[in-house]
Design an enzyme around this catalytic site. Structure first.
Site, PDB file in Angstrom:
ATOM      1  CG  ASP A  78     118.595 106.302  19.042  1.00  0.00           C
ATOM      2  OD1 ASP A  78     117.371 106.331  19.334  1.00  0.00           O
ATOM      3  OD2 ASP A  78     119.298 107.327  18.996  1.00  0.00           O
ATOM      4  CE  LYS A  80     112.910 109.035  21.472  1.00  0.00           C
ATOM      5  NZ  LYS A  80     113.043 109.922  22.663  1.00  0.00           N
ATOM      6  CG  HIS A 144     101.395 101.462  35.599  1.00  0.00           C
ATOM      7  ND1 HIS A 144     102.131 100.842  34.610  1.00  0.00           N
ATOM      8  CD2 HIS A 144     102.140 102.518  36.012  1.00  0.00           C
ATOM      9  CE1 HIS A 144     103.274 101.480  34.438  1.00  0.00           C
ATOM     10  NE2 HIS A 144     103.300 102.508  35.268  1.00  0.00           N
ATOM     11  CG  ASP A 145      97.405  95.085  36.345  1.00  0.00           C
ATOM     12  OD1 ASP A 145      96.535  94.914  37.227  1.00  0.00           O
ATOM     13  OD2 ASP A 145      97.662  94.248  35.464  1.00  0.00           O
ATOM     14  CG  ASN A 147      95.862 103.498  36.861  1.00  0.00           C
ATOM     15  OD1 ASN A 147      97.048 103.406  36.567  1.00  0.00           O
ATOM     16  ND2 ASN A 147      95.455 104.175  37.928  1.00  0.00           N
ATOM     17  CE1 TYR A 148      95.589 100.975  31.484  1.00  0.00           C
ATOM     18  CE2 TYR A 148      96.946  99.055  31.898  1.00  0.00           C
ATOM     19  CZ  TYR A 148      96.805 100.327  31.392  1.00  0.00           C
ATOM     20  OH  TYR A 148      97.860 100.943  30.790  1.00  0.00           O
ATOM     21  CG  ASP A 174     100.371  94.594  33.207  1.00  0.00           C
ATOM     22  OD1 ASP A 174      99.696  95.453  32.621  1.00  0.00           O
ATOM     23  OD2 ASP A 174     101.294  94.875  33.994  1.00  0.00           O
TER      24      ASP A 174
END
Length: 377
Positions: A78, A80, A144-145, A147-148, A174
């Site tokens: 974890d 965090k 995501h891909d 969009n790029y 990607d």
């Protein structure tokens, strides 16, 4: 030349801490692992990398996870939790490479950003893979891909019959914009470190790296103001010399007789005088398409056999993996076991055989290396 022993692998002795998930980072670290690096995958407890849950399954986890994460180790921790995160300090201190693909600022909030890590390990090569880079107006945008590819202008270049952009068949941002540039820059950083003794921070932006793939369009646009028109350019559907043609049996031929010598052979075989195809690109495409559509794919393959025409059948993926050429090249000789008696070919990767593992190791169980590397939590 035979396969090398493990200690001959070029990245043997290199340790990679991989904080990435899904595709770009895991693909990059897969290539590093295949070349001999020890890759330690840092995952969240409980579910681990989200890709473990995908379908179809291959053993306990998804086949996607198995293909991309073979030959790696796994720690479930974890990030965090300050106390749990502290257990990573010795690994961070001794690691050579860190790969992460969180949005900018996330690793800083976890106390694992480059500035913090480099103070305890000045030799660290820290590779950050993001969609839009560590800076700029879009740095924090979720994408995501697709969009790029859209933002870079690539998606607009190829269109379907209705003029709408066509979805790419590969996750080009990607892989070609993320994973491959990450590996190239990591290898250059290793060479630079061998000379200076110091590591560095690598900012890999997937959207940025797509522009390299469109060099021809950039050249035409910047030098002559001739920016590519949607679906109208030489390699995007605007030429009869670079086109996909339907045959009478509803199969397709990929025709790429670009150079004059190939085009001469092609037009001679299909029986159309070249002068009849010289005036208008769209008319030329329609004329060739009408001729190809009169006969079956096998007919044309037989006609083209032995002639240099740069034309062949559009193969389905299922057929491509049984092509004698690819079988003969040994692309699918490595295998992955699912732990339950089943096996499939390992993912072919662009690492030459002289550098690769002789046999592909399987993907790790979630947290299987906790005890060995950081002790029980």
């Amino acid at each position: 030349m035979g396969q090398p022993h493990h200690h001959h692998q070029p990245l043997h002795g290199i340790t990679v801490l991989d904080f990435s998930t899904l595709l770009p980072g895991p693909m990059a670290t897969l290539l590093l692992a295949e070349a001999g690096a020890e890759v330690i995958k840092i995952e969240r407890p409980g579910n681990g990398d989200e890709m473990r849950s995908y379908t179809p399954k291959f053993g306990k986890d998804s086949v996607n996870f198995a293909l991309l994460n073979r030959a790696k180790k796994s720690i479930a921790i974890d990030l965090k939790s300050v106390s749990e995160r502290a257990r990573l300090e010795e690994l961070v201190r001794s690691a050579d490479i860190i790969v992460e693909q969180f949005r900018p600022g996330v690793m800083q909030r976890l106390g694992l950003d480059y500035e913090t890590v480099s103070r305890i390990n000045p030799k660290i090569i820290y590779c950050s893979i993001t969609g839009y880079g560590q800076s700029g107006p879009k740095a924090q945008i979720a994408a995501h891909d697709l969009n790029y590819v859209a933002d870079s202008g690539m998606l607009a270049l190829s269109t379907g019959a209705d003029g709408a952009p066509v979805l790419p068949a590969a996750l080009v941002a990607d892989i070609a914009g993320g994973a491959y540039p990450a590996v190239m820059n990591i290898l250059m950083a290793l060479q630079a470190r061998a000379q200076s003794g110091l590591g560095c921070h690598l900012d890999i932006a997937m959207a940025d790296n797509l522009f390299t793939l469109m060099y021809w369009g950039l050249g035409s646009g910047f030098s002559a103001g001739q920016w590519p028109k949607r679906g109208k350019e030489l390699v995007t559907g605007g030429s009869a010399r670079y086109q996909v043609y339907r045959t009478s049996d509803n199969r397709y031929l990929a025709a790429a007789p670009l150079e004059d010598k190939f085009w001469t052979n092609f037009t001679e075989i299909i029986g159309i005088p070249q002068e009849e195809l010289a005036a208008d690109d769209q008319q030329a495409i329609a004329r060739v398409a009408s001729v190809i559509a009169q006969h079956s794919a096998d007919y044309w393959l037989e006609k083209f056999k032995g002639r240099e025409v740069c034309t062949g059948l559009v193969a389905d993926l299922e057929d491509a993996v049984t092509d004698p050429h690819f079988i003969g090249r040994g692309l699918f000789t490595q295998t992955l076991d699912d732990g339950r008696g089943g096996s499939i070919p390992a993912l072919p990767v662009p690492i030459c055989s002289v550098f690769r593992h002789i046999q592909a190791a399987g993907a790790p169980e979630l947290g299987e290396s906790n005890a060995a590397l950081i002790g029980e939590l």
